[in-house]
Design a protein around this motif. Structure first.
Motif, short mmCIF file in Angstrom:
data_model
loop_
_atom_site.label_atom_id
_atom_site.label_comp_id
_atom_site.label_asym_id
_atom_site.label_seq_id
_atom_site.Cartn_x
_atom_site.Cartn_y
_atom_site.Cartn_z
N GLN A 1 32.66 37.64 40.86
CA GLN A 1 33.33 38.94 40.87
C GLN A 1 34.61 38.95 40.02
O GLN A 1 35.43 39.85 40.15
N HIS B 1 34.37 37.21 36.46
CA HIS B 1 33.80 37.23 35.12
C HIS B 1 32.66 38.25 35.05
O HIS B 1 32.02 38.57 36.05
N THR B 2 32.41 38.75 33.85
CA THR B 2 31.32 39.70 33.63
C THR B 2 29.98 39.05 33.95
O THR B 2 29.73 37.90 33.58
N VAL B 3 29.14 39.78 34.66
CA VAL B 3 27.82 39.26 35.00
C VAL B 3 26.95 39.26 33.75
O VAL B 3 26.80 40.30 33.08
N LYS C 1 23.71 39.17 31.06
CA LYS C 1 22.40 39.80 31.05
C LYS C 1 21.34 38.78 31.43
O LYS C 1 21.48 37.57 31.20
N TYR D 1 24.37 31.38 38.42
CA TYR D 1 25.40 31.99 37.58
C TYR D 1 26.37 30.92 37.12
O TYR D 1 26.79 30.06 37.91
N ARG E 1 31.51 47.61 43.61
CA ARG E 1 30.59 46.58 43.13
C ARG E 1 29.27 47.22 42.73
O ARG E 1 28.79 48.16 43.37
N ASP F 1 31.34 46.10 38.25
CA ASP F 1 30.37 45.15 37.71
C ASP F 1 29.64 44.49 38.87
O ASP F 1 30.10 44.54 40.02
N LYS G 1 23.96 45.51 37.51
CA LYS G 1 24.41 46.36 36.42
C LYS G 1 23.39 46.43 35.28
O LYS G 1 23.07 47.51 34.78
N GLY H 1 32.20 49.02 33.47
CA GLY H 1 32.45 47.64 33.83
C GLY H 1 33.66 47.51 34.77
O GLY H 1 34.14 48.47 35.34
N ARG H 2 34.13 46.29 34.89
CA ARG H 2 35.25 45.99 35.79
C ARG H 2 36.55 46.50 35.18
O ARG H 2 36.91 46.13 34.07
#
Length: 419
Positions: free
Chosen positions: A70, A72-74, A76, A90, A246, A277, A281, A301-302
């Motif tokens: 929660q 860093h960007t998730v 693809k 992850y 979220r 994010d 997403k 995004g976040r």
């Protein structure tokens, strides 16, 4: 007072428990208390930071790579021969302190707390609670979860889900009963977890509903800063359906997208803006593409404050289909900004979104009702203004300064009672 707050999630993570724990610690410090937070490290190693006057000890931790951190960007999902593979791990996973007992003993022996406040039943929370009981230190626990919050995302068959929910409820209640005082964010949460399960009069410790609260100084209606529109490439002349939070499967954001598409038949200029994010997403972005919604749905995004405070102001209505909220901080934030609310009648949402007062409560999973509610609000200026005014009044009941007052009174009480 010297107060310890133990939590499994904390700054810089963003979710309901992390935000509440951070706000509580900083607020107590502003009131002149000495506050120590213990939480999992974000690097794996033990380290200490002072954040907003709060000494924060990040304990040794390991990654639980099955869930994102929660922060860093998730990423693809990968594709093989055109087939999208599910995320099995992850790179930046959720972090857990597995055996924190020795670190906790050293840190708390040095701090000598007057009262301990545990937020989550992770290894840190359980260890801090055990430390407090052994030394007869006043112990306050806040239960942020309900069994559904854990089991709903797992999509268990009903024949499995019901006994698992029952076992989790027994665990939650037994853990809380070993405290000196228990709080939950809403009366509905207390009813669902304790009173409705037959514990009622026999529950051995005091229980009170204390709102998670929001800092109303940050969330206010008003004109949006001009640069926000250009920074996030947003139009200034379209009605906006807003979601903040979220972007994970349990939030059921796909239903909001389905309802938005239906609502656009009557409000064709409407725009859906999604702030946040999560693991869902990428799937939802693909869903939007397949539904041919194009630029009518924006994934931002976040976003962190202060931009987040401004983004709330762009909305004309706030919409969510989540069924797992024990209160819903984002609903309070949206209401404080003067947004009408559209939500589902499940969990404790009804204590913030009041049907026909500041928004509409729809049946869970009912896309047609969510769409109709969005259309009614966007199509009726007088109704929207009435709901907006009532939202601000309702949010006033959740002023974080009132939350601080209540927790300070609770700490005073348990300390006096111990003595």
């Amino acid at each position: 007072m010297k107060i310890v707050i133990a939590t499994a999630v904390y700054y810089p993570m963003i979710n309901g428990v992390a935000v509440f724990s951070y706000n509580l610690a900083a607020g107590l410090a502003r009131r002149g208390n000495e506050v120590l937070v213990v939480c999992p490290s974000q690097t794996g190693r033990n380290y200490t930071r002072t954040i907003d006057g709060v000494k924060t000890v990040y304990l040794k931790s390991v990654q639980a790579k099955v869930y994102p951190d929660q922060i860093h960007t998730v990423p693809k999902k990968k594709k093989v021969l055109g087939v999208e593979l599910p995320h099995l791990w992850y790179r930046h996973g959720f972090r857990v302190s597995v055996f924190p007992q020795r670190e906790i003993k050293r840190v708390l022996d040095d701090f000598q707390p007057d009262v301990v406040h545990v937020q989550v039943s992770d290894p840190i929370g359980l260890s801090v609670a055990a430390y407090a009981r052994r030394r007869d230190i006043p112990l306050v626990t806040t239960e942020h979860n309900q069994p559904d919050v854990i089991t709903d995302p797992l999509k268990l068959p009903l024949v499995v889900k019901k006994p698992v929910d029952a076992m989790l409820a027994v665990y939650f209640v037994n853990r809380q009963s070993k405290s000196d005082f228990v709080t939950m964010p809403t009366e509905k949460a207390i009813k669902d977890l304790i009173w409705s399960r037959g514990r009622g009069k026999e529950f051995p410790v005091p229980v009170a509903a204390v709102s998670n609260g929001v800092d109303l100084a940050n969330f206010k209606s008003g004109k949006v800063a001009a640069e926000i529109y250009s920074k996030y490439n947003l139009p200034t002349d379209r009605p906006v359906v807003l979601y903040v939070g979220r972007v994970d499967p349990e939030k059921r954001l796909g239903l909001v997208i389905d309802a938005f598409k239906e609502a656009r038949r009557k409000v064709p200029t409407a725009l859906l803006v999604i702030v946040g994010d999560g693991v869902d997403k990428v799937r939802l972005e693909e869903k939007v593409r397949k539904m041919d919604l194009g630029d009518n749905v924006k994934f931002l995004g976040r976003v962190l404050p202060p931009d987040l405070y401004e983004l709330y102001k762009i909305g004309d209505v706030f919409a969510t289909a989540s069924e797992i909220e024990t209160q819903g901080i984002v609903l309070i934030e949206a209401a404080a900004t003067g947004l009408p609310l559209v939500a589902v009648d499940k969990g404790a949402v009804g204590e913030v979104c009041r049907d026909g007062v500041n928004g509409f409560l729809c049946r869970p999973g009912n896309v047609a009702e969510i769409a109709e509610a969005i259309v009614r609000i966007l199509s009726d200026d007088k109704l929207r203004a009435k709901f907006a005014e009532n939202s601000v009044k309702i949010a006033g009941e959740h002023d974080f300064e009132k939350t601080l007052d209540k927790f300070i009174n609770i700490y005073d009480k348990v300390i006096r009672d111990k003595k």
